[in-house]
Design a protein around this motif. Structure first.
Motif, PDB file in Angstrom:
ATOM      1  N   ALA A 102      -5.135  -1.224 -25.187  1.00  0.00           N
ATOM      2  CA  ALA A 102      -5.054  -1.886 -26.496  1.00  0.00           C
ATOM      3  C   ALA A 102      -3.621  -2.317 -26.780  1.00  0.00           C
ATOM      4  O   ALA A 102      -3.376  -3.447 -27.245  1.00  0.00           O
ATOM      5  N   GLN A 103      -2.674  -1.466 -26.484  1.00  0.00           N
ATOM      6  CA  GLN A 103      -1.276  -1.798 -26.743  1.00  0.00           C
ATOM      7  C   GLN A 103      -0.735  -2.797 -25.726  1.00  0.00           C
ATOM      8  O   GLN A 103       0.068  -3.663 -26.068  1.00  0.00           O
TER       9      GLN A 103
ATOM     10  N   GLY B  19       2.160  -2.797 -36.416  1.00  0.00           N
ATOM     11  CA  GLY B  19       1.183  -3.644 -35.740  1.00  0.00           C
ATOM     12  C   GLY B  19       0.876  -3.153 -34.334  1.00  0.00           C
ATOM     13  O   GLY B  19      -0.271  -3.179 -33.888  1.00  0.00           O
ATOM     14  N   PHE B  20       1.900  -2.680 -33.639  1.00  0.00           N
ATOM     15  CA  PHE B  20       1.742  -2.193 -32.272  1.00  0.00           C
ATOM     16  C   PHE B  20       0.883  -0.926 -32.221  1.00  0.00           C
ATOM     17  O   PHE B  20       0.074  -0.744 -31.324  1.00  0.00           O
TER      18      PHE B  20
ATOM     19  N   ASP C 165      -1.317   0.097 -34.617  1.00  0.00           N
ATOM     20  CA  ASP C 165      -2.544   0.020 -35.410  1.00  0.00           C
ATOM     21  C   ASP C 165      -3.817   0.166 -34.576  1.00  0.00           C
ATOM     22  O   ASP C 165      -4.709   0.934 -34.928  1.00  0.00           O
ATOM     23  N   ARG C 166      -3.924  -0.566 -33.486  1.00  0.00           N
ATOM     24  CA  ARG C 166      -5.146  -0.522 -32.678  1.00  0.00           C
ATOM     25  C   ARG C 166      -5.372   0.872 -32.101  1.00  0.00           C
ATOM     26  O   ARG C 166      -6.471   1.403 -32.152  1.00  0.00           O
TER      27      ARG C 166
ATOM     28  N   ARG D 110      -2.440  -5.209 -24.213  1.00  0.00           N
ATOM     29  CA  ARG D 110      -2.953  -6.535 -24.597  1.00  0.00           C
ATOM     30  C   ARG D 110      -2.121  -7.128 -25.734  1.00  0.00           C
ATOM     31  O   ARG D 110      -1.763  -8.302 -25.724  1.00  0.00           O
ATOM     32  N   HIS D 111      -1.822  -6.299 -26.732  1.00  0.00           N
ATOM     33  CA  HIS D 111      -1.049  -6.739 -27.889  1.00  0.00           C
ATOM     34  C   HIS D 111       0.353  -7.181 -27.458  1.00  0.00           C
ATOM     35  O   HIS D 111       0.829  -8.259 -27.849  1.00  0.00           O
ATOM     36  N   LEU D 112       1.015  -6.357 -26.667  1.00  0.00           N
ATOM     37  CA  LEU D 112       2.361  -6.656 -26.210  1.00  0.00           C
ATOM     38  C   LEU D 112       2.375  -7.871 -25.276  1.00  0.00           C
ATOM     39  O   LEU D 112       3.233  -8.747 -25.395  1.00  0.00           O
TER      40      LEU D 112
ATOM     41  N   ALA E 189       0.297 -10.393 -25.209  1.00  0.00           N
ATOM     42  CA  ALA E 189       0.074 -11.610 -26.007  1.00  0.00           C
ATOM     43  C   ALA E 189       1.364 -12.036 -26.715  1.00  0.00           C
ATOM     44  O   ALA E 189       1.700 -13.224 -26.753  1.00  0.00           O
ATOM     45  N   ALA E 190       2.090 -11.066 -27.258  1.00  0.00           N
ATOM     46  CA  ALA E 190       3.353 -11.390 -27.939  1.00  0.00           C
ATOM     47  C   ALA E 190       4.366 -11.959 -26.942  1.00  0.00           C
ATOM     48  O   ALA E 190       5.037 -12.956 -27.228  1.00  0.00           O
TER      49      ALA E 190
END
Length: 146
Positions: free
Chosen positions: A116-117, A26-27, A29-30, A119-121, A123-124
């Motif tokens: 991108a990574q 998931g990390f 993918d973007r 933002r993902h991290l 948010a988690a």
């Protein structure tokens, strides 16, 4: 296919291992989708990321940092240089040493991938909370130590 809702029962750490693999997927993918549009992969991303964090790193320093062979680094690094994303200059003290730096195009791509990574991290971590973030950082630090 793995059923994420019904992991195999175990008293070992198999569920955590699976979670680690799926989280990594998931990390990445973007960033993978951004790279794929340029015909690049994760190895290119690692090179861009670490040169971006350490401008003027030598080729030897990058090899040590990534823990890869010269042979494994050669083709993807050359490709990034040919694409105008990475530049190399001879070292000031030793002209045989190549110091690597991202070009303006390379900095732009690396920033897009990292954003991108990030933002993902972020948010988690926001959902899990500060205590969970500290715990995650501690665990990751221990994994890095080996």
């Amino acid at each position: 296919m793995v059923d994420l809702d019904n992991p195999a029962p175990t008293d070992d750490l198999h569920a955590e291992i699976e979670q680690f693999y799926f989280a990594y997927r998931g990390f990445t993918d973007r960033a993978d989708r951004i790279l794929d549009k340029r015909g690049l992969g994760r190895v290119h991303h690692r090179i861009l990321y670490f040169i971006g964090r350490r401008p003027d790193v030598s080729v030897r320093g990058l090899l040590d940092l990534l823990a890869v062979s010269k042979q494994a680094l050669n083709a993807p690094l050359r490709q990034l240089m040919e694409m105008g994303l990475v530049g190399a200059e001879a070292g000031a003290q030793d002209r045989r040493v190549k110091n690597l730096r991202l070009t303006s195009q390379g900095r732009k791509l690396e920033a897009e991938l990292t954003e991108a990574q990030t933002r993902h991290l972020r948010a988690a971590f926001d959902r899990a909370g500060a205590e969970a973030q500290r715990g995650w950082s501690a665990v990751m630090g221990e994994l890095v130590k080996g």
